[in-house]
Design a protein around this motif. Structure first.
Motif, mmCIF file in Angstrom:
data_model
loop_
_atom_site.group_PDB
_atom_site.id
_atom_site.type_symbol
_atom_site.label_atom_id
_atom_site.label_comp_id
_atom_site.label_asym_id
_atom_site.label_seq_id
_atom_site.Cartn_x
_atom_site.Cartn_y
_atom_site.Cartn_z
ATOM 1 N N PHE A 85 96.390 54.844 -52.722
ATOM 2 C CA PHE A 85 96.750 53.443 -52.567
ATOM 3 C C PHE A 85 96.360 52.532 -51.506
ATOM 4 O O PHE A 85 96.207 51.217 -51.518
ATOM 5 C CB PHE A 85 98.363 53.539 -52.684
ATOM 6 N N GLU A 86 96.335 53.190 -50.168
ATOM 7 C CA GLU A 86 95.694 52.467 -48.952
ATOM 8 C C GLU A 86 94.415 51.808 -49.295
ATOM 9 O O GLU A 86 94.102 50.704 -48.774
ATOM 10 C CB GLU A 86 95.885 53.368 -47.805
ATOM 11 N N LEU A 87 93.606 52.630 -49.846
ATOM 12 C CA LEU A 87 92.155 52.223 -49.934
ATOM 13 C C LEU A 87 92.182 51.248 -51.023
ATOM 14 O O LEU A 87 91.512 50.105 -51.002
ATOM 15 C CB LEU A 87 91.461 53.773 -50.425
ATOM 16 N N ALA A 88 93.013 51.446 -52.174
ATOM 17 C CA ALA A 88 93.132 50.221 -53.169
ATOM 18 C C ALA A 88 93.334 48.758 -52.702
ATOM 19 O O ALA A 88 93.066 47.699 -52.943
ATOM 20 C CB ALA A 88 94.121 50.641 -54.496
ATOM 21 N N LEU A 89 94.769 48.971 -51.773
ATOM 22 C CA LEU A 89 95.194 47.843 -51.174
ATOM 23 C C LEU A 89 94.095 47.025 -50.344
ATOM 24 O O LEU A 89 93.837 46.017 -50.235
ATOM 25 C CB LEU A 89 96.329 48.036 -50.269
ATOM 26 N N ARG A 90 93.273 47.988 -49.476
ATOM 27 C CA ARG A 90 92.497 47.498 -48.708
ATOM 28 C C ARG A 90 91.138 46.902 -49.531
ATOM 29 O O ARG A 90 90.702 45.765 -48.913
ATOM 30 C CB ARG A 90 91.800 48.455 -47.586
ATOM 31 N N TRP A 91 90.654 47.486 -50.395
ATOM 32 C CA TRP A 91 89.779 47.055 -51.390
ATOM 33 C C TRP A 91 90.013 45.671 -52.047
ATOM 34 O O TRP A 91 89.328 44.812 -51.993
ATOM 35 C CB TRP A 91 89.441 48.016 -52.500
ATOM 36 N N LEU A 92 91.209 45.629 -52.435
ATOM 37 C CA LEU A 92 91.653 44.489 -53.020
ATOM 38 C C LEU A 92 91.840 43.068 -52.010
ATOM 39 O O LEU A 92 91.269 42.138 -52.249
ATOM 40 C CB LEU A 92 93.011 44.560 -53.596
ATOM 41 N N ALA A 93 92.248 43.490 -50.984
ATOM 42 C CA ALA A 93 92.380 42.442 -49.823
ATOM 43 C C ALA A 93 91.195 41.747 -49.333
ATOM 44 O O ALA A 93 90.908 40.678 -49.152
ATOM 45 C CB ALA A 93 93.442 43.039 -48.591
ATOM 46 N N GLN A 94 90.142 42.738 -49.344
ATOM 47 C CA GLN A 94 88.661 42.129 -49.056
ATOM 48 C C GLN A 94 88.069 41.679 -50.170
ATOM 49 O O GLN A 94 86.987 40.916 -50.102
ATOM 50 C CB GLN A 94 87.896 43.478 -48.754
ATOM 51 N N ARG A 95 88.418 41.367 -51.510
ATOM 52 C CA ARG A 95 88.072 40.706 -52.497
ATOM 53 C C ARG A 95 88.882 39.955 -53.250
ATOM 54 O O ARG A 95 88.764 39.629 -54.510
ATOM 55 C CB ARG A 95 87.588 41.963 -53.652
ATOM 56 N N LEU A 96 89.510 39.257 -52.516
ATOM 57 C CA LEU A 96 90.493 38.190 -53.172
ATOM 58 C C LEU A 96 89.920 37.022 -53.793
ATOM 59 O O LEU A 96 88.879 36.461 -53.128
ATOM 60 C CB LEU A 96 91.705 37.680 -52.040
ATOM 61 N N PRO A 97 90.141 36.543 -54.974
ATOM 62 C CA PRO A 97 89.382 35.678 -55.491
ATOM 63 C C PRO A 97 89.791 34.341 -54.898
ATOM 64 O O PRO A 97 90.972 34.265 -54.268
ATOM 65 C CB PRO A 97 89.710 35.569 -57.101
ATOM 66 N N SER A 98 88.611 33.371 -55.036
ATOM 67 C CA SER A 98 89.061 31.883 -54.622
ATOM 68 C C SER A 98 90.144 31.395 -55.236
ATOM 69 O O SER A 98 90.028 31.592 -56.665
ATOM 70 C CB SER A 98 87.986 31.240 -54.287
#
Length: 227
Positions: free
Chosen positions: A181-194
Motif C-alpha cells: 500500500f505504501e508503494l501504491a500510494l507513492r506511485w499514485l502521488a507521483q502520477r496525479l493527472p492534471s
C-alpha cells in the motif's frame, strides 16, 4: 424493529396530510452501508404503492447525508439518469433518523444472475450502451446544483484530494506498515493527472449498484459515495 412501522406511518401522515396505512414492512437484503426497507403505502383515493425506506443504520461510519442523496437523486432524474423517484425526505433529527422514501423499482442487482441467466440475455446486449449513456449523463450534470456534495478546496486538485482521503482512511485503520500500500500510494502521488473540468462522480458505479430488467437498465442506485 417493532416500532418502525408506526413511526414511519406517523411521518408519512404528517407529510401527506391524510391518514395512511403502512403494510408489509420488511428489510431487503443488500444495502451494506444503509438499511433498505420495502413497504406498501395505502391511502384514500390512491392505488397501493410499493415504496422503499432508505435510512442510516445505528452507528454508521460513512460520512454522507440522506438529505444530500435525496437532492442528488432528484437532480439526476432531471438530468435524464434512470433512478428511483424520490418522494419524501426525513429530518436527521426525526424519530426515524436520517432517511428518505423512494419508489420501489422491480429488477435484479446480483451480478451472477445478470451474467448467466437466460432471462437477462437481452439485457446483456443492451447494458454496455445503457450504462455508458447513464454515466455520461451523470458526468454532464451541472456542478452548480450540487454544491451540497463534498468537493476539494480551490487550491487542491480532485485527484490529490481523493488520494489524500483514501490515504487518511488507510492510516486510520492500518497503523502498521503495509509495503504494497505504501508503494501504491507513492506511485499514485507521483502520477496525479492534471485537472480538467470538475464533474460529478457516482463513487461506486458497478454491477450491483444498478437495477436491471430483461430489457436492460432500469435504475442507478446507491449514491452515498458521490462527490
Amino acid at each position: 424493529m417493532t416500532d418502525l412501522a408506526p413511526r414511519l406511518t406517523a411521518f408519512l401522515e404528517r407529510e401527506i396530510g391524510t391518514p395512511v396505512h403502512v403494510d408489509g414492512l420488511k428489510r431487503l437484503p443488500g444495502g451494506a452501508s444503509r438499511e433498505i426497507w420495502l413497504f406498501t403505502l395505502t391511502r384514500a383515493g390512491h392505488a397501493p404503492e410499493q415504496l422503499v425506506l432508505r435510512r442510516d443504520p445505528a452507528g454508521h461510519v460513512i460520512e454522507s447525508s440522506r438529505e444530500g442523496e435525496f437532492r442528488l437523486l432528484r437532480a439526476a432524474a432531471a438530468a435524464g439518469v434512470p433512478v428511483p423517484a424520490v418522494r419524501w425526505c426525513g429530518n436527521p433529527a426525526a424519530e426515524l433518523g436520517s432517511f428518505f422514501v423512494m419508489d420501489f423499482v422491480e429488477g435484479e442487482t446480483i451480478a451472477r444472475k445478470l451474467f448467466r441467466e437466460d432471462a437477462y440475455a437481452g439485457a446483456r446486449r443492451q447494458l454496455p450502451g445503457q450504462l455508458a449513456d447513464a454515466l455520461a449523463r451523470i458526468h454532464a450534470m451541472d456542478p452548480a446544483v450540487l454544491d451540497f456534495l463534498a468537493h476539494p478546496a480551490a487550491d487542491v486538485t480532485p485527484a490529490a484530494a481523493e488520494l489524500k482521503r483514501y490515504e487518511d482512511i488507510f492510516r486510520a485503520i492500518a497503523p502498521d506498515p503495509h509495503p504494497a500500500f505504501e508503494l501504491a500510494l507513492r506511485w499514485l502521488a507521483q502520477r496525479l493527472p492534471s485537472p480538467r473540468r470538475r464533474t460529478l462522480v457516482h463513487g461506486d458505479y458497478r454491477v450491483g449498484n444498478v437495477i436491471v430488467g430483461p430489457e436492460g437498465l432500469r435504475a442507478v442506485i446507491d449514491w452515498e459515495l458521490s462527490h
